[in-house]
Design an enzyme around this catalytic site. Structure first.
Site, PDB file in Angstrom:
ATOM      1  N   TYR A 108     -15.657  61.291  40.435  1.00  0.00           N
ATOM      2  CA  TYR A 108     -15.140  60.113  41.145  1.00  0.00           C
ATOM      3  C   TYR A 108     -15.254  60.305  42.661  1.00  0.00           C
ATOM      4  O   TYR A 108     -15.876  59.487  43.352  1.00  0.00           O
ATOM      5  CB  TYR A 108     -13.676  59.850  40.747  1.00  0.00           C
ATOM      6  CG  TYR A 108     -13.136  58.590  41.382  1.00  0.00           C
ATOM      7  CD1 TYR A 108     -13.482  57.336  40.882  1.00  0.00           C
ATOM      8  CD2 TYR A 108     -12.324  58.649  42.515  1.00  0.00           C
ATOM      9  CE1 TYR A 108     -13.026  56.179  41.493  1.00  0.00           C
ATOM     10  CE2 TYR A 108     -11.864  57.495  43.123  1.00  0.00           C
ATOM     11  CZ  TYR A 108     -12.211  56.260  42.602  1.00  0.00           C
ATOM     12  OH  TYR A 108     -11.767  55.105  43.214  1.00  0.00           O
ATOM     13  N   ASP A 111     -24.007  45.305  32.372  1.00  0.00           N
ATOM     14  CA  ASP A 111     -23.457  46.657  32.367  1.00  0.00           C
ATOM     15  C   ASP A 111     -24.110  47.452  33.496  1.00  0.00           C
ATOM     16  O   ASP A 111     -25.277  47.850  33.394  1.00  0.00           O
ATOM     17  CB  ASP A 111     -23.726  47.312  31.007  1.00  0.00           C
ATOM     18  CG  ASP A 111     -23.238  48.756  30.972  1.00  0.00           C
ATOM     19  OD1 ASP A 111     -22.630  49.216  31.966  1.00  0.00           O
ATOM     20  OD2 ASP A 111     -23.474  49.428  29.954  1.00  0.00           O
TER      21      ASP A 111
HETATM   22  P1  NAI Z   1     -10.328  47.485  38.118  1.00  0.00           P
HETATM   23  O1  NAI Z   1     -10.452  48.337  36.902  1.00  0.00           O
HETATM   24  O2  NAI Z   1      -9.192  46.539  38.229  1.00  0.00           O
HETATM   25  O3  NAI Z   1     -11.682  46.681  38.364  1.00  0.00           O
HETATM   26  C1  NAI Z   1     -12.941  47.292  38.243  1.00  0.00           C
HETATM   27  C2  NAI Z   1     -13.924  46.262  37.730  1.00  0.00           C
HETATM   28  O4  NAI Z   1     -15.200  46.907  37.602  1.00  0.00           O
HETATM   29  C3  NAI Z   1     -13.541  45.719  36.346  1.00  0.00           C
HETATM   30  O5  NAI Z   1     -13.572  44.304  36.323  1.00  0.00           O
HETATM   31  C4  NAI Z   1     -14.586  46.318  35.433  1.00  0.00           C
HETATM   32  O6  NAI Z   1     -14.917  45.513  34.311  1.00  0.00           O
HETATM   33  C5  NAI Z   1     -15.777  46.471  36.392  1.00  0.00           C
HETATM   34  N1  NAI Z   1     -16.701  47.461  35.842  1.00  0.00           N
HETATM   35  C6  NAI Z   1     -16.432  48.725  35.454  1.00  0.00           C
HETATM   36  N2  NAI Z   1     -17.498  49.267  34.860  1.00  0.00           N
HETATM   37  C7  NAI Z   1     -18.475  48.331  34.880  1.00  0.00           C
HETATM   38  C8  NAI Z   1     -19.799  48.296  34.380  1.00  0.00           C
HETATM   39  N3  NAI Z   1     -20.331  49.328  33.712  1.00  0.00           N
HETATM   40  N4  NAI Z   1     -20.518  47.177  34.582  1.00  0.00           N
HETATM   41  C9  NAI Z   1     -19.985  46.105  35.212  1.00  0.00           C
HETATM   42  N5  NAI Z   1     -18.729  46.072  35.688  1.00  0.00           N
HETATM   43  C10 NAI Z   1     -17.977  47.170  35.516  1.00  0.00           C
HETATM   44  O7  NAI Z   1     -10.314  48.514  39.320  1.00  0.00           O
HETATM   45  P2  NAI Z   1     -10.079  48.331  40.896  1.00  0.00           P
HETATM   46  O8  NAI Z   1      -8.995  49.253  41.248  1.00  0.00           O
HETATM   47  O9  NAI Z   1     -10.036  46.918  41.288  1.00  0.00           O
HETATM   48  O10 NAI Z   1     -11.424  49.000  41.433  1.00  0.00           O
HETATM   49  C11 NAI Z   1     -12.345  48.324  42.281  1.00  0.00           C
HETATM   50  C12 NAI Z   1     -13.019  49.361  43.152  1.00  0.00           C
HETATM   51  O11 NAI Z   1     -12.041  49.924  44.024  1.00  0.00           O
HETATM   52  C13 NAI Z   1     -13.635  50.531  42.389  1.00  0.00           C
HETATM   53  O12 NAI Z   1     -14.889  50.839  42.947  1.00  0.00           O
HETATM   54  C14 NAI Z   1     -12.643  51.651  42.615  1.00  0.00           C
HETATM   55  O13 NAI Z   1     -13.250  52.913  42.543  1.00  0.00           O
HETATM   56  C15 NAI Z   1     -12.158  51.327  44.017  1.00  0.00           C
HETATM   57  N6  NAI Z   1     -10.893  51.940  44.385  1.00  0.00           N
HETATM   58  C16 NAI Z   1      -9.740  51.643  43.696  1.00  0.00           C
HETATM   59  C17 NAI Z   1      -8.547  52.246  44.038  1.00  0.00           C
HETATM   60  C18 NAI Z   1      -7.256  51.957  43.328  1.00  0.00           C
HETATM   61  O14 NAI Z   1      -6.256  52.655  43.585  1.00  0.00           O
HETATM   62  N7  NAI Z   1      -7.190  50.954  42.456  1.00  0.00           N
HETATM   63  C19 NAI Z   1      -8.494  53.225  45.135  1.00  0.00           C
HETATM   64  C20 NAI Z   1      -9.743  53.441  45.800  1.00  0.00           C
HETATM   65  C21 NAI Z   1     -10.891  52.811  45.430  1.00  0.00           C
END
Ligand code: NAI
Length: 255
Positions: A153, A41
């Site tokens: 964020y 986590d």
């Molecule tokens: P997602 O929700 O598909 O993946 C995020 C991952 O981070 C998940 O596997 C989740 O379990 C993990 N995670 C979250 N909290 C956690 C914790 N406490 N400990 C360990 N793992 C944890 O989201 P996505 O979109 O792939 O996001 C990836 C990155 O991209 C993030 O940093 C997000 O802020 C960034 N991002 C995403 C955008 C979008 O439109 N999807 C736009 C700009 C940036």
């Protein structure tokens, strides 16, 4: 074989990064809350310490790459948990694995920021100052006091970008490259949740990139793969927007 740690590996951008790195011949050590080599986590200092220790054990103390993707969107349960994961969940991993990276071959770090980081005023938020002072209790308290998850964020993404720029100065002489990829809207569960949210879903649905569509995780991973490769050997301390033109649209003449 290059050994690369990837956080947030279980979903979205992180999962796409793992797939592409593995296809390119890397050995990936994955970290996530579930379905990963290392289940941790990253919202708590204890969880992050455990993740770093497990990663160091898995790589034998020598690492070639680190890609920090784990993050929470503005629909997360609290503003403080957004700051905990999005900022300290990246910076503590960089700091904790820096020593192992100095022993790696042409080591490189990519942090996933966001186009949201350019939102005006982020540099003046007290919570951002606390993040950049590495004062976690103050940053979490400021975030919850402000009670604006979108600011938590964008502020966390702004702070992590500044952190990377500061680190670039420190890490360059050690031979470690560090860069930020700033995506726009990417079709992942994080975006689904934001779009469905009663508070800011409509604004997110209406904010369409000039290119006329959202991206898919592989389009972000393509750029991460480039940054982690030798082809990017002189790319250091920079921010690459992979946003279909959102940054150009939102601050066209302000650069
Ligand atoms: P997602 O929700 O598909 O993946 C995020 C991952 O981070 C998940 O596997 C989740 O379990 C993990 N995670 C979250 N909290 C956690 C914790 N406490 N400990 C360990 N793992 C944890 O989201 P996505 O979109 O792939 O996001 C990836 C990155 O991209 C993030 O940093 C997000 O802020 C960034 N991002 C995403 C955008 C979008 O439109 N999807 C736009 C700009 C940036």
């Amino acid at each position: 074989m290059a050994v690369t740690v990837v956080t947030g590996s279980a979903s979205g951008i992180g999962a796409a990064v793992c797939e592409q790195l593995e296809r390119a011949g890397h050995r990936v050590i994955s970290i996530d809350r579930q379905n990963a080599d290392i289940v941790a986590d990253l919202s708590s200092a204890t969880g992050r310490r455990a993740a770093v220790e497990a990663a160091l054990a898995a790589c034998g103390g020598t690492l070639d790459g680190l890609v920090c993707c784990a993050g929470l969107g503005p629909t997360a349960p609290s503003s403080s948990v957004i700051v905990g994961v999005n900022f300290f969940g990246m910076t503590d991993l960089v700091d904790g694995l820096q020593g192992a990276l100095t022993r790696g071959i042409k080591p490189a770090i990519t942090l996933i920021g966001s186009v949201a980081s350019v939102h005006p005023g982020m540099d003046r938020l007290p919570m951002v100052a606390a993040m950049l002072a590495n004062d976690e209790p103050a940053a979490l308290a400021q975030a919850d006091a402000m009670a604006m998850p979108q600011a938590a964020y964008a502020g966390s993404k702004y702070a992590v970008t500044v952190f990377a720029r500061r680190k670039a100065v420190e890490l360059g002489p050690q031979g470690i490259r560090i860069n930020v990829v700033a995506p726009g809207a990417v079709e992942t569960p994080l975006l689904d949740a934001s779009r469905a949210d009663a508070r800011f879903g409509e604004a997110i649905r209406n904010f369409v990139a000039p290119i006329g569509r959202n991206s898919v995780p592989a389009e972000i991973a393509n750029v991460v793969l480039f940054l982690q490769s030798e082809q990017a050997s002189f790319v250091h301390g920079t921010v690459i927007f992979v946003d279909g033109g959102m940054d150009a649209m939102s601050r066209t003449d302000r650069y």
